[in-house]
Each structure stands twice: as C-alpha cells, then as structure tokens.
Design a protein around this motif. Structure first.
Motif, PDB file in Angstrom:
ATOM      1  N   THR A  51      54.722  34.451  24.902  1.00  0.00           N
ATOM      2  CA  THR A  51      53.312  34.724  24.639  1.00  0.00           C
ATOM      3  C   THR A  51      53.079  36.208  24.374  1.00  0.00           C
ATOM      4  N   TYR A  55      51.711  37.606  20.689  1.00  0.00           N
ATOM      5  CA  TYR A  55      50.422  38.263  20.509  1.00  0.00           C
ATOM      6  C   TYR A  55      50.521  39.771  20.282  1.00  0.00           C
ATOM      7  N   HIS A  60      51.400  38.258  12.479  1.00  0.00           N
ATOM      8  CA  HIS A  60      50.761  36.991  12.158  1.00  0.00           C
ATOM      9  C   HIS A  60      50.557  36.787  10.661  1.00  0.00           C
TER      10      HIS A  60
END
Length: 275
Positions: A51, A55, A60
């Motif tokens: 995670t 992030y 992305h």
C-alpha cells in the motif's frame, strides 16, 4: 522464526489463547502457532508495504498503459490473498524445522566464528546465494513444462503494480522463496539477521514491481531493479534475477532495461499523448 514464536507465546498465546496445560514446546501447538503467525506476518508485510509503495512510489500514470488490465489492482490483491495461505503450508514446515533446532541459526554474536564480521559476511552471502537460487528456479519455471501451469498467472500483469509482487500461483511463490529458507540449513546465520533479511526480501520483491525505474547510473547494470523486472514482465525471456544482474549476464538472459533507452512504458505513454 523461534524468536517470533517465543515473543508470541510470552505476550499473547500462553496467557490469553491456549489452555494453561498445553506446553509451549508441544509440536502440534508450535505448528498451529507458526501457521497463524506466518500468515498474519505475510499479510501485514504485503498489505503495509504494498500500500505504501502503491500510493507513494508507483506512478499512477502507468495505469493508462494499454497493457494495464481492467480492475488489475483488485485482481492482483485477490490473487495474492488467495495464494498466501497455500504458500505458507510448506513454509511453516521449514519454520518448524528451524524452531526444532535443525537449522544453523544462532542466538548470540559470540556464536559466530568471525564475530560481527561474520554476521556482515553472512548477509552478503545470503543475498548472493538466494539471488543465484532464485535465478535458476525462476528460469526453470519459464520452461514449457512448468510455465503455463505455475508461472503464467504472475505474467498476467504486464505493467505490474506493487500488489503484483506476491500474486503468484502457490507452487510458484513457494519455489521462488525456497532459497531464503534453505540458506540457514546450510550456513550459520544470526537469528535477528535472518528476520531482518526475511523482511528485506519481501520489501524488495514489492519494490521491483513498483514502476519506479530510477537507479543510480553507476548501478544500472549491476542492481536488478524495477526497470529490469518490468522488461521481464514485458519481454518474458530476460532478467530473471532478484537483486543483481550477475546471473542473467552469466546465463545470457540479461537485457538492458528499455526504459533506460527511451523505450519503456513511460516513453510509450508520452508518445501516445503526443499523437
């Protein structure tokens, strides 16, 4: 692993979970405890570092790549969560052998024949030994006899995210972890060092799937980073190594990462935007 088991017994399992009359060194109790601890530990490492990497490190923009699958992140996580308990079954058997004293793990620095220098050298030898073992196991899993059945599921993710790091078929996942577990049965290793290395290899596995292709220029052709492993996912027959490029160069399977040559996934996306 016996350090973790002892801590769990002392602070949780003996006073709060197991009946008072069930001895801590009873084999069935140890196996059950190791199974629970191994699964919770693997799940925590995977979800926590996966995670954080997803992030804070993963770009992305890569999700816009044509080879990024629909609902890929949730599919990666689901596949990993399904596989981890099955991977843990043979892993627990090896941890049980460690706990029962069959490995060469030791408690105190004084038990190392070379003191602190021996601990440092064992860390280096662990990395090189496991890198060699994973290279040949990984390459073997690409053989036509094994690939479709065991390794192909991991290659579903052409543009991987950190959550793809543990999304293996259970046989594939255990086989590629085997060198980590074999090492302390062959060579002396400090117990705390072993735990630290075990955490490190899990974090490293996440890091080579994080889509961050930056590597110091001097180490670009030495360290097997995310750029190298991305090309493994994209081009199949290259860069089987885990930490280093040494065995790929020896085995003739080394490929200079396409991202270093302006032909990587980010470059492809940039050219799409320019059209």
């Amino acid at each position: 692993m016996d350090l973790v088991l002892e801590a769990a017994d002392r602070h949780l399992l003996t006073p709060y979970v197991y009946p008072a009359g069930w001895p801590e060194d009873e084999p069935c109790r140890q196996l059950l405890s190791l199974f629970v601890i191994t699964n919770l530990g693997a799940l925590a490492l995977y979800l926590l570092f996966g995670t954080l990497s997803y992030y804070f490190i993963f770009d992305h923009e890569l999700k816009k790549h044509p080879q990024f699958l629909e609902n890929q992140v949730s599919r990666e996580i689901a596949y990993a969560l399904h596989s981890l308990p099955w991977i843990s079954v043979p892993t627990v058997a090896l941890f049980f052998a460690e706990v029962r004293g069959y490995s060469k793990l030791y408690d105190n620095i004084e038990d190392s024949p070379y003191g602190w220098s021996g601990v440092f050298l064992s860390m280096l030898s662990f990395l090189f030994f496991t890198d060699m073992g994973i290279y040949w196991i990984h390459r073997g899993l690409h053989h036509k006899l094994f690939y479709k059945r065991f390794h192909k599921p991991h290659h579903l993710w052409k543009i991987a995210t950190p959550f793809a790091s543990h999304a293996f078929h259970p046989v594939d996942g255990f086989m590629q972890s085997l060198p980590y577990h074999v090492y302390p049965f062959l060579f002396p290793l400090h117990k705390v060092t072993y735990l630290g290395l075990y955490i490190f290899v899990n974090v490293w596995t996440i890091s080579i799937h994080d889509g961050d292709y930056r590597v110091p220029r001097l180490l670009r052709h030495i360290i097997n980073g995310s750029a190298h492993h991305t090309d493994h996912h994209l081009y199949f027959d290259y860069n089987y190594g885990q930490y280093f490029t040494l065995w790929d160069k020896i085995g003739g399977s080394y490929k200079s990462p396409s991202s270093f040559e302006g032909k990587g996934p980010h470059d492809y996306l940039r050219k799409l935007r320019e059209k």
